[in-house]
Write a protein that holds these residues in place. Structure first.
Motif, PDB file in Angstrom:
ATOM      1  N   ASP A 180       0.832  -1.201   0.000  1.00 13.36           N
ATOM      2  CA  ASP A 180       0.000   0.000   0.000  1.00 13.36           C
ATOM      3  C   ASP A 180       0.867   1.252   0.000  1.00 13.36           C
ATOM      4  O   ASP A 180       1.939   1.284   0.614  1.00 13.36           O
ATOM      5  N   PHE A 181       0.397   2.286  -0.651  1.00 12.84           N
ATOM      6  CA  PHE A 181       1.193   3.497  -0.833  1.00 12.84           C
ATOM      7  C   PHE A 181       1.571   4.139   0.493  1.00 12.84           C
ATOM      8  O   PHE A 181       2.576   4.831   0.598  1.00 12.84           O
ATOM      9  N   TYR A 182       0.759   3.929   1.536  1.00 11.18           N
ATOM     10  CA  TYR A 182       1.039   4.553   2.833  1.00 11.18           C
ATOM     11  C   TYR A 182       1.880   3.660   3.747  1.00 11.18           C
ATOM     12  O   TYR A 182       2.267   4.086   4.830  1.00 11.18           O
ATOM     13  N   ALA A 183       2.155   2.416   3.345  1.00  9.64           N
ATOM     14  CA  ALA A 183       2.867   1.477   4.214  1.00  9.64           C
ATOM     15  C   ALA A 183       4.304   1.937   4.447  1.00  9.64           C
ATOM     16  O   ALA A 183       4.991   2.366   3.519  1.00  9.64           O
ATOM     17  N   ARG A 184       4.764   1.825   5.690  1.00 15.29           N
ATOM     18  CA  ARG A 184       6.111   2.241   6.055  1.00 15.29           C
ATOM     19  C   ARG A 184       7.028   1.021   6.143  1.00 15.29           C
ATOM     20  O   ARG A 184       6.699   0.037   6.797  1.00 15.29           O
TER      21      ARG A 184
END
Length: 365
Positions: A180-184
């Motif tokens: 996911d684009f927000y995953a760190r």
């Protein structure tokens, strides 16, 4: 003052926060040399670790080093703030990644990023190879991996920056999974891990539920390749969120939230390598309904684990749905629940925090 006995100077300086050493170093050459010596470094770190935990935090697009004390009355106090090479306060940072004592701080506009060693007081500003907005982790203080995401959802290529050669290059790798684009990403022992899902799941049979495989993916910075899928101790659905954190830079912690149950679980690895992972028993499971009526926003938030005290600190917004305050939620066993107010929230973005372990690593200018 510069003529004070070395033992006395070491004793005094070992009690100073990391960011306070900058002023001492600028006073005279002897103090500058002493505070960068390996023997002093070990003493300083031991002194700090015995009294408090150090956390890197991003609040309102500023980067801070914070000391965290977890007693009956938890407290978080600011040690110092990142400034740019010209000592300007206007450094808007949206993301931070920690690895081996260095921080990769990504500018709010994604047009630049800075590698920072808070202990050595060194910063190096760099610019990405192209303007696409996704920029991710670093490893071993020497390389930075970037996900190029021009379509907004599908990664078409991966780039790597080598600090030793000051150059970008495109990697010849592909992937059949989705992050996911927000995953760190979280860096451990020179490699970086993400929570991932299968990109092209098989269509279920008629009457069967739709399931998507989930797992960890590791990027090995030595081979510059992604490893195999690593198993998780649970299976998630679309009503779940997952976030990662590091524990002493040699273990991985995973926070699972089940939305409709308001349940939070923490799992910690016993062993983790690019091609192998094993999990301990469940570290912490908490029914959050007596304390909060909402799920933590892990897409932007973060958490920090203290194994000795068996508590988790989750950084998020307040609970009044107006998001006017930044809050650290301290949660433990037996119904232990505390809140630490981190100040007024001007921006919608949630505060971010991760553990910090100082290092003598030099940043090549």
């Amino acid at each position: 003052m510069a003529d004070l006995p070395k033992d006395l100077v070491e004793e005094v300086f070992s009690r100073l926060p990391v960011t306070s050493l900058r002023g001492a170093r600028s006073t005279c050459k002897n103090w500058n040399t002493l505070t960068k010596d390996e023997s002093f470094f070990k003493k300083h770190i031991a002194e700090q670790a015995s009294t408090e935990l150090t956390v890197v935090m991003v609040i309102e697009f500023r980067v801070y080093l914070m000391s965290l004390i977890l007693h009956d009355r938890p407290s978080i106090t600011c040690q110092g703030k990142l400034t740019s090479l010209d000592n300007s306060d206007r450094v808007d940072i949206s993301l931070v990644y920690h690895c081996d004592g260095l921080l990769l701080c990504i500018a709010k506009d994604f047009a630049s990023f800075v590698v920072w060693n808070p202990y050595m007081g060194q910063t190096l500003w760099l610019k990405p190879r192209s303007p696409h907005p996704r920029l991710d982790c670093k490893s071993s203080c020497r390389k930075i991996l970037r996900f190029v995401d021009p379509l907004g959802n599908e990664f078409v290529e991966y780039e790597i920056y080598d600090l030793s050669s000051n150059s970008w290059r495109v990697l010849d790798v592909t992937s059949d999974w989705h992050i996911d684009f927000y995953a760190r990403g979280v860096s451990l022992k020179g490699n970086t891990y993400w929570f991932s899902r299968e990109r092209y799941p098989a269509k279920p049979a008629v009457g069967e539920p739709f399931k998507v495989a989930d797992f960890l993916i590791c990027f090995d910075f030595t081979t510059e390749r992604f490893g195999p899928r690593l198993s998780l101790p649970f299976h998630t659905g679309f009503e779940c969120t997952v976030s990662l954190s590091s524990v002493r830079e040699d273990q991985l912690a995973v926070l699972l939230q089940v939305d409709y149950l308001l349940r939070m679980e923490i799992w910690v690895t016993t062993k983790i390598e690019p091609e192998e992972v094993s999990w301990n028993m469940l570290f912490l499971a908490v029914n959050m309904e007596p304390f909060l009526d909402f799920q933590f926003g892990m897409s932007q938030g973060s958490f920090f684990l203290d194994q000795e005290k068996r508590v988790v600190v989750v950084f998020d917004k307040d609970t009044d749905m107006r998001f006017t305050r930044n809050i650290a939620y301290v949660i433990g066993e037996g119904g232990y629940f505390r809140q630490v107010d981190l100040g007024e929230s001007v921006e919608y973005h949630r505060p971010f925090g991760c553990s910090y372990v100082p290092s003598l690593a030099q940043i090549k200018q």
